[in-house]
Structure formats: structure tokens, C-alpha cells
Design a protein around this motif. Sequence first.
Motif, PDB file in Angstrom:
ATOM      1  N   SER A  48       3.494  -3.524   1.706  1.00  0.00           N
ATOM      2  CA  SER A  48       2.366  -3.255   0.607  1.00  0.00           C
ATOM      3  C   SER A  48       2.234  -4.513  -0.096  1.00  0.00           C
ATOM      4  CB  SER A  48       2.811  -2.157  -0.400  1.00  0.00           C
ATOM      5  OG  SER A  48       4.110  -2.714  -0.970  1.00  0.00           O
ATOM      6  N   GLU A  97      -3.708  -6.371   2.219  1.00  0.00           N
ATOM      7  CA  GLU A  97      -2.692  -5.639   1.791  1.00  0.00           C
ATOM      8  C   GLU A  97      -1.699  -6.077   0.954  1.00  0.00           C
ATOM      9  OE1 GLU A  97      -2.362  -2.356   3.313  1.00  0.00           O
ATOM     10  OE2 GLU A  97      -4.247  -3.019   4.053  1.00  0.00           O
ATOM     11  N   GLN A  99      -8.701  -0.156  -7.378  1.00  0.00           N
ATOM     12  CA  GLN A  99      -8.879   1.010  -6.127  1.00  0.00           C
ATOM     13  C   GLN A  99      -8.368   0.518  -4.979  1.00  0.00           C
ATOM     14  OE1 GLN A  99     -13.255   1.797  -6.905  1.00  0.00           O
ATOM     15  NE2 GLN A  99     -12.668   3.627  -7.958  1.00  0.00           N
ATOM     16  N   LYS A 100      -8.507  -0.715  -4.524  1.00  0.00           N
ATOM     17  CA  LYS A 100      -7.834  -1.426  -3.294  1.00  0.00           C
ATOM     18  C   LYS A 100      -6.404  -1.228  -3.291  1.00  0.00           C
ATOM     19  CE  LYS A 100     -11.678  -4.158  -2.323  1.00  0.00           C
ATOM     20  NZ  LYS A 100     -12.038  -5.709  -2.295  1.00  0.00           N
ATOM     21  N   PHE A 112      -4.291   0.998  -5.204  1.00  0.00           N
ATOM     22  CA  PHE A 112      -4.097   2.462  -5.015  1.00  0.00           C
ATOM     23  C   PHE A 112      -4.249   2.928  -3.676  1.00  0.00           C
ATOM     24  CE2 PHE A 112      -5.113   1.901  -9.718  1.00  0.00           C
ATOM     25  CZ  PHE A 112      -3.573   1.763  -9.873  1.00  0.00           C
ATOM     26  N   GLN A 113      -5.196   2.305  -2.889  1.00  0.00           N
ATOM     27  CA  GLN A 113      -5.395   2.563  -1.453  1.00  0.00           C
ATOM     28  C   GLN A 113      -3.985   2.339  -0.693  1.00  0.00           C
ATOM     29  OE1 GLN A 113      -9.142   1.239  -0.407  1.00  0.00           O
ATOM     30  NE2 GLN A 113     -10.222   2.728  -1.488  1.00  0.00           N
ATOM     31  N   ILE A 114      -3.720   1.081  -1.010  1.00  0.00           N
ATOM     32  CA  ILE A 114      -2.508   0.506  -0.306  1.00  0.00           C
ATOM     33  C   ILE A 114      -1.137   1.102  -0.814  1.00  0.00           C
ATOM     34  CG2 ILE A 114      -1.072  -1.730  -0.204  1.00  0.00           C
ATOM     35  CD1 ILE A 114      -3.823  -3.173  -1.012  1.00  0.00           C
ATOM     36  N   ASN A 115      -0.941   1.189  -1.941  1.00  0.00           N
ATOM     37  CA  ASN A 115       0.235   2.012  -2.477  1.00  0.00           C
ATOM     38  C   ASN A 115      -0.097   2.958  -3.751  1.00  0.00           C
ATOM     39  OD1 ASN A 115       2.618   2.619  -3.608  1.00  0.00           O
ATOM     40  ND2 ASN A 115       3.598   0.561  -3.529  1.00  0.00           N
ATOM     41  N   PRO A 116      -0.386   4.278  -3.366  1.00  0.00           N
ATOM     42  CA  PRO A 116      -0.699   5.247  -4.309  1.00  0.00           C
ATOM     43  C   PRO A 116       0.530   5.474  -5.399  1.00  0.00           C
ATOM     44  CG  PRO A 116      -1.110   6.056  -2.168  1.00  0.00           C
ATOM     45  CD  PRO A 116      -0.511   4.744  -2.090  1.00  0.00           C
ATOM     46  N   ARG A 143       0.066   3.945  -9.408  1.00  0.00           N
ATOM     47  CA  ARG A 143      -0.678   4.763 -10.295  1.00  0.00           C
ATOM     48  C   ARG A 143       0.248   5.127 -11.638  1.00  0.00           C
ATOM     49  NH1 ARG A 143      -6.020   6.321  -9.993  1.00  0.00           N
ATOM     50  NH2 ARG A 143      -6.987   6.220  -7.932  1.00  0.00           N
TER      51      ARG A 143
END
Length: 271
Positions: free
Chosen positions: A34, A74, A100-101, A103-107, A110
Motif C-alpha cells: 500500500s 500505489e 479517493q485513490k 482509500f481505493q488502495i487502503n480502505p 478512512r
Amino acid sequence: MMCVVKLTNVIPVIALVMQGLFFSVSATEELKTSNPPLSIWERPRYEKARLAVEKGLIDLAIPELEKITVLYPENVEAHAYLGLAYSQKGLIPCAVGEFQKIFQINPNLRNTSFDYPMTKDTPDAVREFATNFEGIIDLIDEFTGAHEVMGSLYVQLGRLGDALNEYKEALRLARVGEKETLSGIDQAIQEYEDVLQLKLNCVEAFIKLACAHAEKGMLDMSIADIQKAISLEPDRLDARVYLACFYAKKRMLSEALQALDEAKKNPRYHP
């Protein structure tokens, strides 16, 4: 007689240990992927860009960080710095895209704090201002700039999920106010200036003019406008919070903290 040792209880224990090791390694690998390390060739470029963001040299930082995030899509840390740089440039849609990218990599980021160089280097004044501004932002909640400031503070504190929420709110308010374009802001400035030609001491017009100048990046004029409003109505609580916000956007945190302190001394202030 040969002694036979029963291993029926040992095997499950070994299995659990191995399973724990597997999950531990997996978690470590997930963290690595990540935020993959940069090559020895890219690291100096990235460090220079990272420090440029922290010093407010946004125009120098953005092109380099854009290159890094293309090469290392990443890398959460690079996206975080680029998102902050975009927000300080007033490019809020671009900032939202970067987070947003992330949180796509590592939710998980958030809801958890991201520990990276910016959080280690964050001055105490930033932490103090964030704590105080967080508790009083509701007084100027309809001002897009307030949420931009709060978002940038959260980025510096590693609270990336909270930062994204603030930037999204700034975008929503901009759309509601129909001032997403410079022409829309220019029109608003002209309207408030016309009002002040007719009503020289209209506090509300000075406050709105200050906000419009801030949205256009004309922070010195914003500060002058809001100080005029305060001189006309010293007990106007929201005007002092606006002043703190404008100073924060200029990275003048000592002045921003002083303005918040004055706001909290106001008899109308009730925490």
C-alpha cells in the motif's frame, strides 16, 4: 520398551502458530504494497517535492508529485502530499480525487490515522489551531474556505478520512453557491462592491466580499475586508472566526490563533 510421545495436542498448536505467522506476514506485505518504496533515483525528487509542500511552495511541488504518483500509483504517502498540494492551490476536485485513490488502495485509512512524515513534522501551532478551529467552525459552516482549511489541517494530522469529508463539503457548498468558476466569483465581488458604494458601513457586505476575495485567492484583501467589518461591529463573532480562517489559509498560524482567542473572549461565544 520404546517411549512413544503423542503429538495430537502439539499439531494444532503448531498449526495455530503457523497461521498466526502467516497472517502477520500477510499484514506486513499489505502495508508494504500500500506504500511501495521509491527507487533510489526517485527518492530525492520526492523528498524535495514533499518538503516543498510543507513549506507552501505548491507550484514547485505539484508537477513532481504528479510524476511520482504516475510512476508509483500505489504509494499512499505521495497521493496524500499531492492531495494537500492541490487543496492549497484551490484545486479541490483534484484533491478529492487523490484521497479517493488513497482509500481505493487502503480502505482502512478512512477510519484510522495515517502515520507518515507530515504527521511527525507537524508544528504544535497546527495541532493547537486544528483543535480550536474544529470546535468553532460551525459559526462559518457555509463558507467553502473553512472546510478547505479544516481539510488541510486533517491531512497534516494524518486524518485522511476526515480530510476527504471536508473537501467534499467544500465542493458541495461551491456548487450550491454557483461560484465554481472565477467568473462567478468576479460577479459576486462586483455585486458586494456595488452594495458598499451605496451602504458604506454594511458589515454583511464586507463579510461576503471578504469570503469572495478568499475564494479567488486574494487573501490580503480578504483580511482587510474582514478587519473593516470587525471595526464596524467589534462583537460580531463570526467575523473574528473568518479572520482566523483567512490567516490560516495564509499559513499565518500565530495570527490565526490570536484571532480565535479573541473570538472565544467574545461574550456571544458559547462553546
